[in-house]
Design an enzyme around this catalytic site. Structure first.
Site, mmCIF file in Angstrom:
data_model
loop_
_atom_site.group_PDB
_atom_site.id
_atom_site.type_symbol
_atom_site.label_atom_id
_atom_site.label_comp_id
_atom_site.label_asym_id
_atom_site.label_seq_id
_atom_site.Cartn_x
_atom_site.Cartn_y
_atom_site.Cartn_z
ATOM 1 N N GLY A 14 52.433 71.894 62.369
ATOM 2 C CA GLY A 14 53.568 72.926 62.231
ATOM 3 C C GLY A 14 54.741 72.633 63.580
ATOM 4 N N ARG A 17 58.926 72.959 64.598
ATOM 5 C CA ARG A 17 59.690 73.958 64.649
ATOM 6 C C ARG A 17 58.887 75.264 65.022
ATOM 7 N NH1 ARG A 17 61.043 76.925 60.198
ATOM 8 N NH2 ARG A 17 59.765 75.223 58.837
ATOM 9 N N VAL A 65 50.228 68.997 54.982
ATOM 10 C CA VAL A 65 48.748 70.077 55.640
ATOM 11 C C VAL A 65 47.972 70.361 54.515
ATOM 12 C CG1 VAL A 65 49.652 69.596 57.496
ATOM 13 C CG2 VAL A 65 49.308 71.880 56.374
ATOM 14 N N ASN A 91 48.082 75.109 63.207
ATOM 15 C CA ASN A 91 49.561 76.243 63.395
ATOM 16 C C ASN A 91 49.680 75.877 62.556
ATOM 17 O OD1 ASN A 91 51.781 77.415 65.304
ATOM 18 N ND2 ASN A 91 52.438 75.603 64.340
ATOM 19 N N SER A 143 47.111 85.638 63.833
ATOM 20 C CA SER A 143 47.565 86.106 63.408
ATOM 21 C C SER A 143 47.566 87.688 63.376
ATOM 22 C CB SER A 143 48.678 86.600 61.715
ATOM 23 O OG SER A 143 49.412 87.560 62.198
ATOM 24 N N TYR A 156 48.213 85.827 52.961
ATOM 25 C CA TYR A 156 48.740 85.411 54.606
ATOM 26 C C TYR A 156 47.188 86.714 55.178
ATOM 27 C CZ TYR A 156 50.763 85.188 58.603
ATOM 28 O OH TYR A 156 52.050 84.619 59.659
ATOM 29 N N ALA A 159 44.096 84.583 54.407
ATOM 30 C CA ALA A 159 44.513 83.033 55.302
ATOM 31 C C ALA A 159 43.690 83.549 56.723
ATOM 32 C CB ALA A 159 45.036 82.367 54.616
ATOM 33 N N LYS A 160 44.073 84.053 57.329
ATOM 34 C CA LYS A 160 44.599 84.444 58.572
ATOM 35 C C LYS A 160 43.434 84.342 59.185
ATOM 36 C CE LYS A 160 48.367 82.241 59.249
ATOM 37 N NZ LYS A 160 48.796 81.237 60.421
HETATM 38 P P1 NAP Z 1 57.620 78.294 61.094
HETATM 39 O O1 NAP Z 1 58.961 78.594 62.648
HETATM 40 O O2 NAP Z 1 58.690 78.876 59.542
HETATM 41 O O3 NAP Z 1 57.393 76.666 61.439
HETATM 42 C C1 NAP Z 1 56.752 76.257 60.614
HETATM 43 C C2 NAP Z 1 55.935 75.597 60.984
HETATM 44 O O4 NAP Z 1 55.269 74.300 60.223
HETATM 45 C C3 NAP Z 1 57.211 73.737 60.375
HETATM 46 O O5 NAP Z 1 57.126 73.155 61.128
HETATM 47 C C4 NAP Z 1 56.584 73.682 58.945
HETATM 48 O O6 NAP Z 1 57.055 72.039 58.793
HETATM 49 C C5 NAP Z 1 54.826 74.154 59.053
HETATM 50 N N1 NAP Z 1 54.507 73.395 58.442
HETATM 51 C C6 NAP Z 1 54.512 74.610 57.655
HETATM 52 N N2 NAP Z 1 54.188 74.121 55.868
HETATM 53 C C7 NAP Z 1 53.366 72.970 56.105
HETATM 54 C C8 NAP Z 1 53.430 72.074 55.288
HETATM 55 N N3 NAP Z 1 52.499 72.279 54.533
HETATM 56 N N4 NAP Z 1 52.435 70.751 55.993
HETATM 57 C C9 NAP Z 1 53.307 70.801 57.223
HETATM 58 N N5 NAP Z 1 53.642 71.363 58.284
HETATM 59 C C10 NAP Z 1 53.900 72.252 57.503
HETATM 60 O O7 NAP Z 1 56.402 78.635 61.064
HETATM 61 P P2 NAP Z 1 55.979 79.722 62.939
HETATM 62 O O8 NAP Z 1 56.957 81.713 63.211
HETATM 63 O O9 NAP Z 1 56.630 79.278 64.056
HETATM 64 O O10 NAP Z 1 55.092 79.851 62.756
HETATM 65 C C11 NAP Z 1 53.799 79.871 63.161
HETATM 66 C C12 NAP Z 1 52.151 79.717 62.756
HETATM 67 O O11 NAP Z 1 52.042 81.290 63.742
HETATM 68 C C13 NAP Z 1 51.428 80.222 61.809
HETATM 69 O O12 NAP Z 1 51.008 80.043 61.924
HETATM 70 C C14 NAP Z 1 51.962 81.418 60.974
HETATM 71 O O13 NAP Z 1 52.165 81.902 60.357
HETATM 72 C C15 NAP Z 1 51.689 81.723 63.000
HETATM 73 N N6 NAP Z 1 52.148 82.816 63.315
HETATM 74 C C16 NAP Z 1 53.609 83.737 63.319
HETATM 75 C C17 NAP Z 1 53.854 84.737 64.133
HETATM 76 C C18 NAP Z 1 55.842 84.889 64.039
HETATM 77 O O14 NAP Z 1 55.522 86.367 64.538
HETATM 78 N N7 NAP Z 1 56.692 84.306 64.033
HETATM 79 C C19 NAP Z 1 52.772 85.669 64.012
HETATM 80 C C20 NAP Z 1 51.568 86.133 63.654
HETATM 81 C C21 NAP Z 1 51.016 84.131 62.925
HETATM 82 P P3 NAP Z 1 58.719 71.883 58.594
HETATM 83 O O15 NAP Z 1 59.319 72.392 60.093
HETATM 84 O O16 NAP Z 1 59.209 70.314 57.916
HETATM 85 O O17 NAP Z 1 58.880 72.699 57.670
#
Ligand code: NAP
Length: 248
Positions: A14, A17, A65, A91, A143, A156, A159-160
């Site tokens: 991940g 982004r 993944v 991630n 999370s 979600y 999973a977490k």
């Molecule tokens: P994001 O901006 O949506 O980025 C998600 C990344 O994961 C992207 O690079 C995406 O790839 C990649 N991804 C998703 N599905 C995938 C797959 N099947 N195979 C390979 N790569 C995949 O998310 P984020 O907010 O940075 O979140 C990152 C992590 O933190 C996640 O696990 C999320 O659950 C956790 N989290 C986030 C928050 C929050 O508030 N943002 C809070 C708690 C936990 P592409 O770029 O190719 O689409």
């Protein structure tokens, strides 16, 4: 604090982004060779190019993944190029929110396979050389939803929470090999994932956060980098909450 890294190889899923991108950039700044994974070739490709342009080392590895076969062939390819991966950051994640009674099998399965099973597939495929080398760091991005539950996120949260149990088990299994495993549990972090939330939900969420603001990807990347360094060598099996005080 200056952190110690000894030319480590880091695998970040991940990394295209948001939080993963920031983690990849920070680990590369610390001298790690970073394998940047995302689903779309363009997003991990852009990040790897950005890192290389800064003079650090990175490569892009696009694959899905959530698919065990793709994880196996991608990890095999990595281990052909490097003697071992030293740092694994699981991630990659998605949301498919819905109330339980409306949640489809597809919404459930997509989230479980992308956010939880992926960590199993990747870690299992990369772990042998790390075990032989008797040094390693596994960091799983969980999370606050996995710690507290969250209405509309049965998939979600499950999973977490599963990722937290997985982390604690790895910590016990791998401690004799000098490998630590920890989870980081973010609260609300400003990324594309939270940008998709309706404005009023985001504002209501911020009002409940003692620090009264959302976090930034750098807030997560900082603690992940610390957990990946030599200096964290006595921390394992922990869940580090980074959430502005939400849910304390
Ligand atoms: P994001 O901006 O949506 O980025 C998600 C990344 O994961 C992207 O690079 C995406 O790839 C990649 N991804 C998703 N599905 C995938 C797959 N099947 N195979 C390979 N790569 C995949 O998310 P984020 O907010 O940075 O979140 C990152 C992590 O933190 C996640 O696990 C999320 O659950 C956790 N989290 C986030 C928050 C929050 O508030 N943002 C809070 C708690 C936990 P592409 O770029 O190719 O689409």
């Amino acid at each position: 604090m200056n952190l110690t890294f000894k030319n480590r190889v880091a695998f970040v899923s991940g990394a295209g982004r948001g939080i993963g991108r920031e983690i990849a950039i920070k680990l590369a700044e610390e001298g790690c060779r970073v394998i940047c994974v995302s689903k779309n070739p363009s997003s991990c490709g852009r990040v790897a190019e950005e890192i290389k342009a800064s003079g650090a080392c990175a490569e892009a590895l696009p694959f899905d993944v959530s698919k065990p076969d793709e994880c196996k062939s991608a990890c095999d390819a990595v281990l052909k190029n490097y003697p071992q991966v030293d740092i694994i950051v699981n991630n990659a994640g998605i949301t498919r929110d819905n109330l339980l009674m409306r949640m489809s099998d597809e919404e459930w399965n997509d989230v479980i396979s992308t956010n939880l099973s992926s960590a199993f597939y990747i870690t299992r495929n990369l772990i042998r050389p790390m075990m032989r080398n008797r040094w390693g760091r596994i960091i799983n991005i969980a999370s606050i939803s996995g710690e507290m539950g969250n209405a509309g996120q049965a998939n979600y949260s499950a999973a977490k929470a599963g990722l937290i149990g997985f982390t604690k088990t790895l910590a016990r299994e791998l401690a004799p090999r000098n490998i630590t495993a920890n989870a980081v549990a973010p609260g609300f972090i400003e990324t594309d994932m939270t940008a998709a939330l309706p404005r009023e939900i985001m504002e209501a969420a911020k009002a409940n956060i003692p620090l009264k603001r959302a976090g930034q990807p750098a807030d997560i990347a900082g603690i992940v980098t610390y957990l990946a360094s030599e200096e964290s060598n006595y921390i394992t099996g922990q869940v580090i909450s980074v959430n502005g005080g939400l849910g304390m």
